[in-house]
Design a protein around this motif. Structure first.
Motif, PDB file in Angstrom:
ATOM      1  N   GLU A   1       0.820  -1.220   0.000  1.00  0.00           N
ATOM      2  CA  GLU A   1       0.000   0.000   0.000  1.00  0.00           C
ATOM      3  C   GLU A   1       0.850   1.265   0.000  1.00  0.00           C
ATOM      4  O   GLU A   1       0.524   2.243  -0.660  1.00  0.00           O
ATOM      5  CB  GLU A   1      -0.930   0.012   1.228  1.00  0.00           C
TER       6      GLU A   1
ATOM      7  N   HIS B   1     -12.811   9.519   1.281  1.00  0.00           N
ATOM      8  CA  HIS B   1     -12.149   8.335   1.840  1.00  0.00           C
ATOM      9  C   HIS B   1     -13.164   7.184   1.881  1.00  0.00           C
ATOM     10  O   HIS B   1     -14.259   7.338   2.431  1.00  0.00           O
ATOM     11  CB  HIS B   1     -11.666   8.668   3.253  1.00  0.00           C
TER      12      HIS B   1
ATOM     13  N   ASP C   1     -13.428   4.473   3.468  1.00  0.00           N
ATOM     14  CA  ASP C   1     -13.801   3.879   4.753  1.00  0.00           C
ATOM     15  C   ASP C   1     -14.468   4.883   5.678  1.00  0.00           C
ATOM     16  O   ASP C   1     -15.434   4.552   6.362  1.00  0.00           O
ATOM     17  CB  ASP C   1     -12.563   3.305   5.455  1.00  0.00           C
TER      18      ASP C   1
ATOM     19  N   ALA D   1      -5.743   4.516  -4.791  1.00  0.00           N
ATOM     20  CA  ALA D   1      -4.935   4.555  -3.569  1.00  0.00           C
ATOM     21  C   ALA D   1      -4.068   5.795  -3.622  1.00  0.00           C
ATOM     22  O   ALA D   1      -3.141   5.871  -4.432  1.00  0.00           O
ATOM     23  CB  ALA D   1      -4.080   3.303  -3.461  1.00  0.00           C
TER      24      ALA D   1
ATOM     25  N   TYR E   1      -2.749   7.374   4.252  1.00  0.00           N
ATOM     26  CA  TYR E   1      -3.260   6.577   3.133  1.00  0.00           C
ATOM     27  C   TYR E   1      -4.685   7.004   2.843  1.00  0.00           C
ATOM     28  O   TYR E   1      -5.497   7.164   3.759  1.00  0.00           O
ATOM     29  CB  TYR E   1      -3.204   5.100   3.532  1.00  0.00           C
TER      30      TYR E   1
ATOM     31  N   LYS F   1      -5.413  -3.913   5.953  1.00  0.00           N
ATOM     32  CA  LYS F   1      -5.939  -3.167   4.797  1.00  0.00           C
ATOM     33  C   LYS F   1      -6.318  -1.805   5.342  1.00  0.00           C
ATOM     34  O   LYS F   1      -7.309  -1.690   6.056  1.00  0.00           O
ATOM     35  CB  LYS F   1      -7.195  -3.836   4.229  1.00  0.00           C
ATOM     36  N   GLY F   2      -5.503  -0.796   5.062  1.00  0.00           N
ATOM     37  CA  GLY F   2      -5.768   0.508   5.640  1.00  0.00           C
ATOM     38  C   GLY F   2      -5.712   0.427   7.160  1.00  0.00           C
ATOM     39  O   GLY F   2      -4.751  -0.087   7.716  1.00  0.00           O
ATOM     40  N   ASN F   3      -6.754   0.884   7.822  1.00  0.00           N
ATOM     41  CA  ASN F   3      -6.797   0.825   9.283  1.00  0.00           C
ATOM     42  C   ASN F   3      -7.564  -0.394   9.783  1.00  0.00           C
ATOM     43  O   ASN F   3      -7.863  -0.514  10.954  1.00  0.00           O
ATOM     44  CB  ASN F   3      -7.414   2.112   9.847  1.00  0.00           C
TER      45      ASN F   3
ATOM     46  N   GLY G   1      -3.571   2.762  11.059  1.00  0.00           N
ATOM     47  CA  GLY G   1      -3.196   2.119   9.797  1.00  0.00           C
ATOM     48  C   GLY G   1      -1.691   2.103   9.591  1.00  0.00           C
ATOM     49  O   GLY G   1      -0.942   2.789  10.288  1.00  0.00           O
TER      50      GLY G   1
END
Lengths: 463, 126
Positions: A41, A136, A138, A318, A435, B31-33, B93
């Protein structure tokens, strides 16, 4: 007559993976295709930092170095193809470096394809102004506050441009960000001519790609009964024999170390996934809950019955933004009361910095050996006589982080007794990154394929 | 001689409950946080028992000291596996977390030390 299966070996699971693995896999693996998956990532953020110092950098330098070693093999073996995302943020510069190496090894005629179009950093403000939702994925936060600090923004491309590059004759395909599983699916589609809506086959090869993408994690790495794995030091990297029907046999080089079993493969299937009935790639939504695993021989696991559904009309973006500076230092603290001394030392270090006018946006004291790796969950009973003290800070102000780095040495003479290990050196500040994943409409993204000979790529370096 | 670790949560140290690592193996990542832990049962009996006892609630309770968010469990009966997806497990994360294990690589091994609350567990075939 059914086509022979395609032997695809993955020789790297991340940038920094074992340097000999891809060489040995290619030399001994009877491969049709070598894949190399280098981009975690945050790898592109690190590459962007390197490119900011040198416009010709920004790709994974391990890959041209590997080609240098593989050149004699590529000259002898007319068959093997290489597909890698090692182009990172600068696939064309990577191709020029590879071209120069190949041309210098009498392989100047070798066709090398470059896939671009994943790098969309330059298009984000235009998209944002046009109302494209880049929140974002999430948290739903809007991107505006970090927009000015973005260092890279890449869309995960799929298998199609890889397949195109191979069908146009490429022996080597260099990409930037593509979905990990697409590195395997691309050559399978080129070999078998599958339709892009043949969901079970696309899903089957993608499942194989997912299993081998992390290298030795499929062949006995991370295995809980590590002491039963034969020759872990000589672990073989994974090979997927992809069949025309979309099934695959996961195996490794005969005679190499490691272990391929139902267990090692099952564990890797559930590695770093969300909903297993919908493992999303740009090519297909893979359903891992339908597949079957069968041990078809020693170190051979057949993966069949995978089903898939059409992917969504969005692609994953990403992006990574600058988030100040960070640094981390370690010291060993030994003797009776080691944990208390380590905690105190961490506090003293931060308190000295506070009195010197340095406060940090975030800081953390960890006592490794006293349950701080999974804090509050797992710890040994009884007092430890040795602790590794780790102190980490993050702050927008680089000077404060630099000052932090200088504060470790004084603890050796002015802290509690029993502190050792300063000889390992002063820590240094590193850029910290945030990220930013988002979903963007597929129609906005154009991938491009450019195939030239190695010699042509090498000469393009001069222009 | 096996050595039994202690736990921050007394309830998870109950010696009559089976250790998850005797019924299943696991690996974890990020995966990310979010972190995920894939848990693979040793056999059908272990899978069936764990399906009843290794609930989202039990896993969330075990990792509560990490300040985690919601836990979701997915089932893969075809390979005798579960996938636990844990929100906010990584202190910001991989990129922002200051933790040594910013990628959650140790969570799977940590989960295997859980004593799963439940009686009459099968014997694993590890």
């Amino acid at each position: 007559m059914p086509r022979q299966p395609l032997r695809i070996g993955n020789g790297a699971g991340f940038w920094g993976d074992n340097l000999d693995a891809p060489y040995l896999l290619t030399r001994d693996g009877r491969l049709d295709v070598l894949t190399l998956e280098y981009l975690a990532e945050l790898t592109l953020a690190i590459l962007s930092h390197l490119r900011s110092k040198n416009p010709q950098a920004g790709y994974v330098g391990d890959f041209p170095d590997l080609l240098q070693r593989l050149a004699p093999h590529l000259a002898q073996n007319e068959r093997v193809q290489i597909v890698t995302n090692g182009g990172g943020l600068n696939p064309s510069a990577c191709a020029r470096a590879c071209g120069a190496i190949l041309a210098g090894s009498h392989l100047g005629d070798l066709p090398l394809g470059v896939v671009t179009g994943d790098d969309v950093l330059g298009r984000l403000s235009e998209w944002s102004e046009a109302g494209v939702n880049l929140s974002h994925m999430d948290t739903g936060e809007p991107i505006a506050p970090v927009m000015e600090r973005l260092v890279c923004a890449n869309v995960y491309l799929g298998a199609r441009p890889i397949t195109d590059a191979l069908l146009q004759g490429s022996r080597i395909v260099v990409t930037g960000r593509v979905a990990d599983a697409s590195l395997t699916l691309g050559p399978a589609c080129a070999a078998f001519g599958w339709a892009w809506d043949d969901w079970p086959r696309l899903a089957g090869a993608s499942a194989a790609g997912h299993i081998i993408e992390c290298g030795a994690q499929a062949t006995g790495g991370l295995w809980h009964r590590w002491d039963d794995v034969p020759d872990l030091a000589g672990i073989g990297y994974p090979i997927a024999e992809v069949h025309e029907d979309g099934s695959a046999v996961i195996t490794k080089v005969e005679g190499s170390g490691g272990l391929v079993s139902r267990g090692t493969v099952a564990e890797q299937i559930v590695y770093e996934i969300d909903d297993p009935s919908r493992y999303r790639t740009p090519d297909v939504d893979v359903d891992f809950t339908t597949l079957k695993l069968y041990e078809s021989g020693p170190n051979q696991v057949k993966v069949s019955g995978t089903t898939g559904r059409p992917p969504s009309d969005t692609l994953k973006l990403a992006a990574v933004y600058r988030d100040g500076w960070t640094a981390s230092g370690l010291l060993a603290v030994v003797g009776r009361g080691a944990e208390a001394k380590a905690h105190a030392s961490g506090w003293i270090l931060l308190e000295r910095l506070r009195r010197a006018g340095c406060q940090f946006a975030d800081s953390l004291v960890e006592c490794l050996g006293a349950g701080c790796v999974v804090p509050g969950v797992l710890r040994s009973p009884g007092p430890a006589f040795e602790i590794v003290l780790r102190v980490t800070v993050r702050d927008p102000n680089r000077a404060a982080v630099e000052r932090f780095c200088r504060e470790f040495a004084p603890l050796v003479t002015s802290g509690p007794s029993g502190i050792a290990g300063y000889a390992t050196g002063r820590p240094s500040p590193r850029p910290a990154f945030g990220y930013w994943p988002a979903l963007v409409p597929r129609a906005l993204v154009d991938s491009r394929v450019e195939v030239r000979t190695a010699g042509e790529w090498a000469r393009s370096a001069l222009s | 001689m096996s050595h039994d670790p202690g736990f921050a949560h007394e309830s998870h140290g109950h010696p009559l409950f089976p250790r998850l690592g005797d019924l299943a193996h696991a690996r974890s990542g990020d995966k990310g946080n979010r972190a995920n832990i894939g848990v693979v049962a040793y056999d059908e009996a272990c899978y069936t028992w764990l399906r009843q006892h290794l609930t989202e609630h039990v896993v969330a309770d075990y990792f509560r000291p990490l300040g985690i968010g919601a836990v979701q469990r997915y089932e893969l009966p075809n390979i005798l596996a579960f996938n636990f997806v844990i929100e906010d497990a990584l202190g910001g994360g991989a990129s922002r977390s200051l933790r040594l294990d910013s990628q959650g690589k140790a969570l799977g091994v940590a989960l295997l030390e859980l004593r799963v609350p439940g009686r009459d567990a099968p014997r694993g075939t590890s």
